[in-house]
Write a protein that holds these residues in place. Sequence first.
Motif, PDB file in Angstrom:
ATOM      1  N   TYR A 112      53.690  45.895 -20.599  1.00  0.00           N
ATOM      2  CA  TYR A 112      53.469  46.149 -19.183  1.00  0.00           C
ATOM      3  C   TYR A 112      53.265  47.650 -18.979  1.00  0.00           C
ATOM      4  O   TYR A 112      53.415  48.436 -19.915  1.00  0.00           O
ATOM      5  CB  TYR A 112      54.675  45.685 -18.354  1.00  0.00           C
ATOM      6  CG  TYR A 112      55.003  44.218 -18.521  1.00  0.00           C
ATOM      7  CD1 TYR A 112      54.460  43.277 -17.667  1.00  0.00           C
ATOM      8  CD2 TYR A 112      55.848  43.779 -19.533  1.00  0.00           C
ATOM      9  CE1 TYR A 112      54.758  41.919 -17.806  1.00  0.00           C
ATOM     10  CE2 TYR A 112      56.148  42.430 -19.693  1.00  0.00           C
ATOM     11  CZ  TYR A 112      55.603  41.509 -18.825  1.00  0.00           C
ATOM     12  OH  TYR A 112      55.894  40.183 -18.971  1.00  0.00           O
ATOM     13  N   THR A 113      52.980  48.026 -17.759  1.00  0.00           N
ATOM     14  CA  THR A 113      52.825  49.436 -17.404  1.00  0.00           C
ATOM     15  C   THR A 113      53.628  49.703 -16.139  1.00  0.00           C
ATOM     16  O   THR A 113      53.628  48.881 -15.217  1.00  0.00           O
ATOM     17  CB  THR A 113      51.339  49.764 -17.144  1.00  0.00           C
ATOM     18  OG1 THR A 113      50.598  49.457 -18.322  1.00  0.00           O
ATOM     19  CG2 THR A 113      51.147  51.228 -16.809  1.00  0.00           C
ATOM     20  N   VAL A 114      54.308  50.850 -16.078  1.00  0.00           N
ATOM     21  CA  VAL A 114      55.002  51.238 -14.855  1.00  0.00           C
ATOM     22  C   VAL A 114      53.941  51.403 -13.779  1.00  0.00           C
ATOM     23  O   VAL A 114      53.032  52.219 -13.904  1.00  0.00           O
ATOM     24  CB  VAL A 114      55.799  52.550 -15.040  1.00  0.00           C
ATOM     25  CG1 VAL A 114      56.346  53.038 -13.696  1.00  0.00           C
ATOM     26  CG2 VAL A 114      56.921  52.366 -16.055  1.00  0.00           C
ATOM     27  N   GLY A 115      54.045  50.583 -12.730  1.00  0.00           N
ATOM     28  CA  GLY A 115      53.033  50.582 -11.682  1.00  0.00           C
ATOM     29  C   GLY A 115      53.442  51.329 -10.434  1.00  0.00           C
ATOM     30  O   GLY A 115      52.603  51.834  -9.701  1.00  0.00           O
ATOM     31  N   ALA A 116      54.747  51.407 -10.185  1.00  0.00           N
ATOM     32  CA  ALA A 116      55.225  52.085  -8.978  1.00  0.00           C
ATOM     33  C   ALA A 116      56.648  52.560  -9.206  1.00  0.00           C
ATOM     34  O   ALA A 116      57.368  52.027 -10.064  1.00  0.00           O
ATOM     35  CB  ALA A 116      55.168  51.133  -7.783  1.00  0.00           C
ATOM     36  N   ARG A 117      57.020  53.551  -8.424  1.00  0.00           N
ATOM     37  CA  ARG A 117      58.385  54.104  -8.481  1.00  0.00           C
ATOM     38  C   ARG A 117      58.845  54.364  -7.050  1.00  0.00           C
ATOM     39  O   ARG A 117      58.050  54.768  -6.206  1.00  0.00           O
ATOM     40  CB  ARG A 117      58.404  55.412  -9.272  1.00  0.00           C
ATOM     41  CG  ARG A 117      58.052  55.244 -10.721  1.00  0.00           C
ATOM     42  CD  ARG A 117      57.716  56.544 -11.458  1.00  0.00           C
ATOM     43  NE  ARG A 117      58.254  57.754 -10.946  1.00  0.00           N
ATOM     44  CZ  ARG A 117      59.085  58.563 -11.612  1.00  0.00           C
ATOM     45  NH1 ARG A 117      59.460  58.259 -12.830  1.00  0.00           N
ATOM     46  NH2 ARG A 117      59.523  59.675 -11.075  1.00  0.00           N
ATOM     47  N   THR A 118      60.119  54.106  -6.788  1.00  0.00           N
ATOM     48  CA  THR A 118      60.698  54.362  -5.476  1.00  0.00           C
ATOM     49  C   THR A 118      61.985  55.149  -5.675  1.00  0.00           C
ATOM     50  O   THR A 118      62.813  54.774  -6.510  1.00  0.00           O
ATOM     51  CB  THR A 118      61.004  53.040  -4.739  1.00  0.00           C
ATOM     52  OG1 THR A 118      59.794  52.278  -4.638  1.00  0.00           O
ATOM     53  CG2 THR A 118      61.576  53.288  -3.363  1.00  0.00           C
ATOM     54  N   ASP A 119      62.148  56.224  -4.900  1.00  0.00           N
ATOM     55  CA  ASP A 119      63.340  57.073  -5.048  1.00  0.00           C
ATOM     56  C   ASP A 119      64.625  56.307  -4.768  1.00  0.00           C
ATOM     57  O   ASP A 119      65.562  56.354  -5.553  1.00  0.00           O
ATOM     58  CB  ASP A 119      63.271  58.282  -4.123  1.00  0.00           C
ATOM     59  CG  ASP A 119      62.246  59.305  -4.574  1.00  0.00           C
ATOM     60  OD1 ASP A 119      61.989  59.395  -5.781  1.00  0.00           O
ATOM     61  OD2 ASP A 119      61.703  60.010  -3.708  1.00  0.00           O
ATOM     62  N   ALA A 120      64.687  55.612  -3.630  1.00  0.00           N
ATOM     63  CA  ALA A 120      65.921  54.926  -3.250  1.00  0.00           C
ATOM     64  C   ALA A 120      65.625  53.830  -2.236  1.00  0.00           C
ATOM     65  O   ALA A 120      64.659  53.915  -1.481  1.00  0.00           O
ATOM     66  CB  ALA A 120      66.920  55.915  -2.660  1.00  0.00           C
ATOM     67  N   THR A 121      66.468  52.803  -2.254  1.00  0.00           N
ATOM     68  CA  THR A 121      66.369  51.709  -1.293  1.00  0.00           C
ATOM     69  C   THR A 121      67.672  50.916  -1.371  1.00  0.00           C
ATOM     70  O   THR A 121      68.604  51.295  -2.071  1.00  0.00           O
ATOM     71  CB  THR A 121      65.137  50.812  -1.583  1.00  0.00           C
ATOM     72  OG1 THR A 121      64.948  49.918  -0.480  1.00  0.00           O
ATOM     73  CG2 THR A 121      65.286  50.040  -2.865  1.00  0.00           C
ATOM     74  N   THR A 122      67.716  49.789  -0.688  1.00  0.00           N
ATOM     75  CA  THR A 122      68.859  48.884  -0.781  1.00  0.00           C
ATOM     76  C   THR A 122      68.468  47.712  -1.659  1.00  0.00           C
ATOM     77  O   THR A 122      67.417  47.100  -1.451  1.00  0.00           O
ATOM     78  CB  THR A 122      69.268  48.368   0.618  1.00  0.00           C
ATOM     79  OG1 THR A 122      69.570  49.499   1.448  1.00  0.00           O
ATOM     80  CG2 THR A 122      70.485  47.460   0.536  1.00  0.00           C
ATOM     81  N   GLY A 123      69.286  47.407  -2.666  1.00  0.00           N
ATOM     82  CA  GLY A 123      69.014  46.303  -3.570  1.00  0.00           C
ATOM     83  C   GLY A 123      69.205  44.964  -2.889  1.00  0.00           C
ATOM     84  O   GLY A 123      69.769  44.875  -1.793  1.00  0.00           O
ATOM     85  N   SER A 124      68.760  43.893  -3.536  1.00  0.00           N
ATOM     86  CA  SER A 124      68.898  42.551  -2.964  1.00  0.00           C
ATOM     87  C   SER A 124      70.361  42.149  -2.820  1.00  0.00           C
ATOM     88  O   SER A 124      70.681  41.236  -2.067  1.00  0.00           O
ATOM     89  CB  SER A 124      68.148  41.535  -3.834  1.00  0.00           C
ATOM     90  OG  SER A 124      68.646  41.565  -5.157  1.00  0.00           O
ATOM     91  N   ASP A 125      71.255  42.860  -3.531  1.00  0.00           N
ATOM     92  CA  ASP A 125      72.688  42.591  -3.419  1.00  0.00           C
ATOM     93  C   ASP A 125      73.351  43.434  -2.332  1.00  0.00           C
ATOM     94  O   ASP A 125      74.568  43.412  -2.177  1.00  0.00           O
ATOM     95  CB  ASP A 125      73.384  42.825  -4.762  1.00  0.00           C
ATOM     96  CG  ASP A 125      73.132  44.216  -5.332  1.00  0.00           C
ATOM     97  OD1 ASP A 125      72.494  45.054  -4.654  1.00  0.00           O
ATOM     98  OD2 ASP A 125      73.569  44.471  -6.472  1.00  0.00           O
ATOM     99  N   GLY A 126      72.547  44.213  -1.575  1.00  0.00           N
ATOM    100  CA  GLY A 126      73.082  45.035  -0.492  1.00  0.00           C
ATOM    101  C   GLY A 126      73.600  46.388  -0.939  1.00  0.00           C
ATOM    102  O   GLY A 126      74.070  47.177  -0.123  1.00  0.00           O
ATOM    103  N   VAL A 127      73.504  46.700  -2.230  1.00  0.00           N
ATOM    104  CA  VAL A 127      73.994  47.964  -2.778  1.00  0.00           C
ATOM    105  C   VAL A 127      72.875  49.006  -2.719  1.00  0.00           C
ATOM    106  O   VAL A 127      71.714  48.687  -2.983  1.00  0.00           O
ATOM    107  CB  VAL A 127      74.471  47.764  -4.242  1.00  0.00           C
ATOM    108  CG1 VAL A 127      74.827  49.083  -4.906  1.00  0.00           C
ATOM    109  CG2 VAL A 127      75.643  46.808  -4.284  1.00  0.00           C
ATOM    110  N   GLN A 128      73.226  50.238  -2.362  1.00  0.00           N
ATOM    111  CA  GLN A 128      72.246  51.323  -2.371  1.00  0.00           C
ATOM    112  C   GLN A 128      71.869  51.625  -3.812  1.00  0.00           C
ATOM    113  O   GLN A 128      72.742  51.888  -4.647  1.00  0.00           O
ATOM    114  CB  GLN A 128      72.816  52.585  -1.710  1.00  0.00           C
ATOM    115  CG  GLN A 128      73.024  52.441  -0.214  1.00  0.00           C
ATOM    116  CD  GLN A 128      71.706  52.231   0.510  1.00  0.00           C
ATOM    117  OE1 GLN A 128      70.735  52.940   0.304  1.00  0.00           O
ATOM    118  NE2 GLN A 128      71.671  51.210   1.366  1.00  0.00           N
ATOM    119  N   ILE A 129      70.566  51.570  -4.125  1.00  0.00           N
ATOM    120  CA  ILE A 129      70.099  51.838  -5.479  1.00  0.00           C
ATOM    121  C   ILE A 129      69.107  52.995  -5.461  1.00  0.00           C
ATOM    122  O   ILE A 129      68.540  53.328  -4.418  1.00  0.00           O
ATOM    123  CB  ILE A 129      69.460  50.592  -6.136  1.00  0.00           C
ATOM    124  CG1 ILE A 129      68.285  50.064  -5.307  1.00  0.00           C
ATOM    125  CG2 ILE A 129      70.507  49.514  -6.369  1.00  0.00           C
ATOM    126  CD1 ILE A 129      67.513  48.927  -5.962  1.00  0.00           C
TER     127      ILE A 129
END
Length: 190
Positions: A112-129
């Motif tokens: 695969y190839t890294v297609g996108a990157r995001t600095d920070a968000t909330t994970g599907s478990d509600g934890v800040q990632i």
Amino acid sequence: MPVPARRLPSWVWVTGLTVGAVVAVSVLAVEADKGPHPTATATRPSASASAGAQPTPTKSAAPAAVPDGSGTGRRIVYSLGQKRVWLVDASDASRRTFAVWPGTVDPAPGTYTVGARTDATTGSDGVQIEHIVYFATASGVNVAFSSAVDGSSPPPPAAGVQTGGIRMKTADGDALWTFGETGTTVVVVE
């Protein structure tokens, strides 16, 4: 006869304050440079407070070898069976390896190839990632590497919930974020 007070122009005040701030920052920078300097270490994930979500790395004196059949050149290697990631440089030397907590959805073995990157968000478990590195989609779910801002392991997902996050310790997430720029090859092996 009283003499009227002379006021300084505003540009004099602004210039004076700017020069003072630059001097103060310079002094603080010199003092900080005299202090102890942190050193980077490759740490393995350890148990956390989240029950039942601990990776099971094997204890060994030597780091795990990069899996055979994982390609050549600079790449990120993710082993589904070992629940482990390797950051491999252009000379095929492993620069770092660490255990991870996979989500409930695994990408198929392949390249695969890294297609996108995001600095920070909330994970599907509600934890800040943070340091989210997307590289695949499986069963309609985005698959990405990330780390929890607080360093915690992910909680067990609710029954039937599909998660594609491959969570790691914060220091490992920092290293992968630095290594895994957009366009970096990711090889998934059994």
